[in-house]
Design an enzyme around this catalytic site. Structure first.
Site, PDB file in Angstrom:
ATOM      1  N   ASP A 152     -19.613 -16.897  10.709  1.00  0.00           N
ATOM      2  CA  ASP A 152     -19.664 -17.462  12.055  1.00  0.00           C
ATOM      3  C   ASP A 152     -20.780 -18.494  12.198  1.00  0.00           C
ATOM      4  O   ASP A 152     -21.624 -18.655  11.302  1.00  0.00           O
ATOM      5  CB  ASP A 152     -19.810 -16.344  13.103  1.00  0.00           C
ATOM      6  CG  ASP A 152     -20.896 -15.319  12.742  1.00  0.00           C
ATOM      7  OD1 ASP A 152     -21.659 -15.554  11.795  1.00  0.00           O
ATOM      8  OD2 ASP A 152     -20.983 -14.289  13.425  1.00  0.00           O
ATOM      9  N   ASN A 178     -23.079  -3.626  20.204  1.00  0.00           N
ATOM     10  CA  ASN A 178     -21.866  -3.295  20.976  1.00  0.00           C
ATOM     11  C   ASN A 178     -20.638  -3.123  20.069  1.00  0.00           C
ATOM     12  O   ASN A 178     -19.513  -3.078  20.542  1.00  0.00           O
ATOM     13  CB  ASN A 178     -21.590  -4.367  22.043  1.00  0.00           C
ATOM     14  CG  ASN A 178     -21.315  -5.759  21.448  1.00  0.00           C
ATOM     15  OD1 ASN A 178     -21.335  -5.928  20.227  1.00  0.00           O
ATOM     16  ND2 ASN A 178     -21.064  -6.732  22.295  1.00  0.00           N
ATOM     17  N   HIS A 225     -19.674  -5.287  17.691  1.00  0.00           N
ATOM     18  CA  HIS A 225     -19.000  -6.505  17.241  1.00  0.00           C
ATOM     19  C   HIS A 225     -19.200  -6.713  15.734  1.00  0.00           C
ATOM     20  O   HIS A 225     -20.174  -6.252  15.156  1.00  0.00           O
ATOM     21  CB  HIS A 225     -19.422  -7.740  18.058  1.00  0.00           C
ATOM     22  CG  HIS A 225     -20.789  -8.296  17.794  1.00  0.00           C
ATOM     23  ND1 HIS A 225     -21.643  -8.670  18.801  1.00  0.00           N
ATOM     24  CD2 HIS A 225     -21.442  -8.591  16.639  1.00  0.00           C
ATOM     25  CE1 HIS A 225     -22.750  -9.168  18.268  1.00  0.00           C
ATOM     26  NE2 HIS A 225     -22.658  -9.130  16.966  1.00  0.00           N
ATOM     27  N   GLU A 265     -16.318 -10.076  19.669  1.00  0.00           N
ATOM     28  CA  GLU A 265     -16.854  -9.196  20.701  1.00  0.00           C
ATOM     29  C   GLU A 265     -15.798  -8.167  21.122  1.00  0.00           C
ATOM     30  O   GLU A 265     -14.602  -8.342  20.827  1.00  0.00           O
ATOM     31  CB  GLU A 265     -17.262 -10.037  21.914  1.00  0.00           C
ATOM     32  CG  GLU A 265     -18.375 -11.047  21.641  1.00  0.00           C
ATOM     33  CD  GLU A 265     -19.777 -10.396  21.627  1.00  0.00           C
ATOM     34  OE1 GLU A 265     -19.904  -9.215  21.225  1.00  0.00           O
ATOM     35  OE2 GLU A 265     -20.734 -11.082  21.996  1.00  0.00           O
TER      36      GLU A 265
END
Ligand code: GLP
Length: 250
Positions: A76, A145, A147, A152
């Site tokens: 990414d 979280n 991801h 996400e």
């Protein structure tokens, strides 16, 4: 010393601390690279892989490992940051790995965060991965979280390389790398979950207490879009390397 267990389809290696976790990860990488010198690696950023990269640099300097024929695809990149921006993932990879090993820079690919036509460059990224015959070994970290890369919660299982909006808690988590929170980009380009799951082998590293919820939900719950890393349960060759703190809820 490490404890090894199997949770569903996933092999879990529990190490005493983050240093040992990095060592285990680097050993897996070295084995795969030595077996296939023209291997295609999928690489990750964040603070977690830094130690593992240091190990790979050490092995390379000692002559135990060569990256001469290796090709790499990063997961990414922040949208809007050029490769010379100190918080861009291209800059991170150069500084923490590529500048210190014998890899050809032209064989290191990172999604383009500054493309005028991001949809086109995302498609091209996917095509380059295909042209290289896919990723052999993919390294992953995990967000607090759940991801993976910048997929996400809510990201579909079939998602491909695309532009995404970052969640508030990811922006908060990553603000520590910027001089202030308002500088953290709100969008990124990321390989999709579908893209990641096509790698032949996957190694996820998670260390520290702030990853314990994400790790336990990824392994103990059913695969669910709320915890993108839980989709790794669908992969036939996935290993989680965790330290004691990150594994405390397993
Ligand atoms: C970022 C990256 C992820 C990484 C995560 C965790 O959001 N896009 O690929 O796994 O951070 O980072 P850290 O290792 O710093 O906790």
């Amino acid at each position: 010393m490490a404890e090894i267990k199997k949770i569903g389809t996933i092999k879990v290696i529990i190490c005493d601390d983050s240093k040992n976790a990095a060592k285990h990860g680097a050993e897996i990488f070295a084995e795969v690279i030595n077996k296939k010198p023209d291997v295609v690696l999928g690489l990750a950023t964040g603070s977690t892989p830094v130690e593992l990269y240091k190990e790979l640099i050490r092995m390379n300097k000692e002559g135990a490992l060569s990256f001469k024929r290796v090709k790499s695809f990063n997961l990414d990149e922040y949208l809007g940051l050029t490769g010379d921006h100190p918080q861009s993932y291209r800059y991170f990879m150069n500084k923490n790995l590529f500048d210190h090993i014998d890899i050809e820079k032209s064989n290191t690919l990172v999604p383009d965060g500054t493309s005028k036509k991001p949809e086109v460059s995302c498609k091209q990224y996917e095509e380059s991965i295909k042209k290289a015959n896919g990723v052999d070994l993919q390294l992953l970290g995990i967000g607090s979280n759940g991801h993976i890369a910048f997929n996400e919660p809510g990201s579909p299982l079939t998602s491909r390389t695309r532009v995404v909006d970052l969640k508030e808690n990811t922006i908060n988590d990553n603000a520590r790398f910027f001089s202030n929170k308002s500088e953290v980009p709100k969008k990124a380009v990321t390989m999709g979950i579908g893209t990641i799951l096509e790698a032949k082998k996957i190694v996820l590293i998670a260390t520290g207490a702030n990853k314990k919820n994400a790790v336990s939900k990824s392994l103990n719950g059913k695969p669910d879009t709320d915890i993108p890393a839980s989709f790794l349960q669908n992969h036939p060759d996935c290993t989680f390397i965790v330290d004691k703190e990150a594994s405390s809820q397993l």
